[in-house]
Design an enzyme around this catalytic site. Structure first.
Site, short mmCIF file in Angstrom:
data_model
loop_
_atom_site.label_atom_id
_atom_site.label_comp_id
_atom_site.label_asym_id
_atom_site.label_seq_id
_atom_site.Cartn_x
_atom_site.Cartn_y
_atom_site.Cartn_z
N CYS A 77 -18.76 12.62 1.72
CA CYS A 77 -19.00 11.49 2.63
C CYS A 77 -20.40 11.49 3.23
CB CYS A 77 -17.93 11.43 3.71
SG CYS A 77 -17.93 12.83 4.86
N HIS A 127 -15.82 13.07 9.16
CA HIS A 127 -15.89 12.07 8.09
C HIS A 127 -16.78 10.93 8.54
CE1 HIS A 127 -14.67 10.28 4.35
NE2 HIS A 127 -14.29 9.17 4.97
N HIS A 139 -16.86 4.69 1.47
CA HIS A 139 -16.89 6.12 1.78
C HIS A 139 -16.49 6.95 0.56
CE1 HIS A 139 -12.39 6.93 2.68
NE2 HIS A 139 -12.50 5.83 1.98
#
Length: 168
Positions: A77, A127, A139
């Site tokens: 990510c 994240h 993502h």
């Protein structure tokens, strides 16, 4: 008695050809000024850094996830975020938590394409995603899944959204 002779016919034919040839000459282009009732097509908005970040993120949909991957073919990510920003000459820290600390906060209700979305998973910022516009984000989720597009109201991610920020 027929008065039509070959020389007269040739001259008449030549006159017709010259006249028709004049019709084939292109006329100069004169732009027409639209009237008030004509509808003009919308002008595309200028490309902004945020739009460019979002476009580049979307172009990477389907790229494989790899923990620690920071491009150009595999991503995690934060590596995805860093790779795209680096292409645009914007230096970005490596981890999601570092990116969260470095980003200028943006109210989630005012996010624009290219802004970053930060998620708390297991109690900490771990994240990050790139907002693509229209309630969607790009993502690199986890091992076994590719870079993907999700909705902000996603059942897993929505309750874990911790904030938004901008690095440009």
């Amino acid at each position: 008695m027929n008065r039509f002779t070959a020389p007269t016919f040739s001259f008449a034919l030549l006159a017709v050809i010259v006249t028709l040839q004049g019709c084939a000459v292109p006329q100069p282009y004169v732009p027409q000024t639209p009237t008030a009732t004509e509808v003009r097509p919308p002008v595309a908005p200028a490309t902004t850094v945020g739009n460019e970040v979002a476009i580049r993120a979307i172009s990477l949909l389907g790229s494989p996830y790899e923990w620690g991957g920071n491009g150009p073919t595999t991503f995690d990510c934060s590596g995805l975020v860093r790779f795209i920003h680096d292409q645009l000459g914007i230096l970005v820290p490596r981890t999601a938590a570092e990116q969260y600390s470095a980003a200028t906060p943006v109210d989630v209700d005012e996010i624009e394409p290219g802004d970053l979305l930060f998620f708390k998973i297991k109690g900490r910022i771990s994240h990050v995603a790139i907002y693509a516009g229209e309630g969607r984000f790009v993502h690199a989720p986890q091992t076994g899944r590719s870079v993907e597009l999700r909705m902000l109201d996603d059942d897993f991610y929505a309750p874990r959204l911790a904030g938004a920020g901008r690095l440009f």
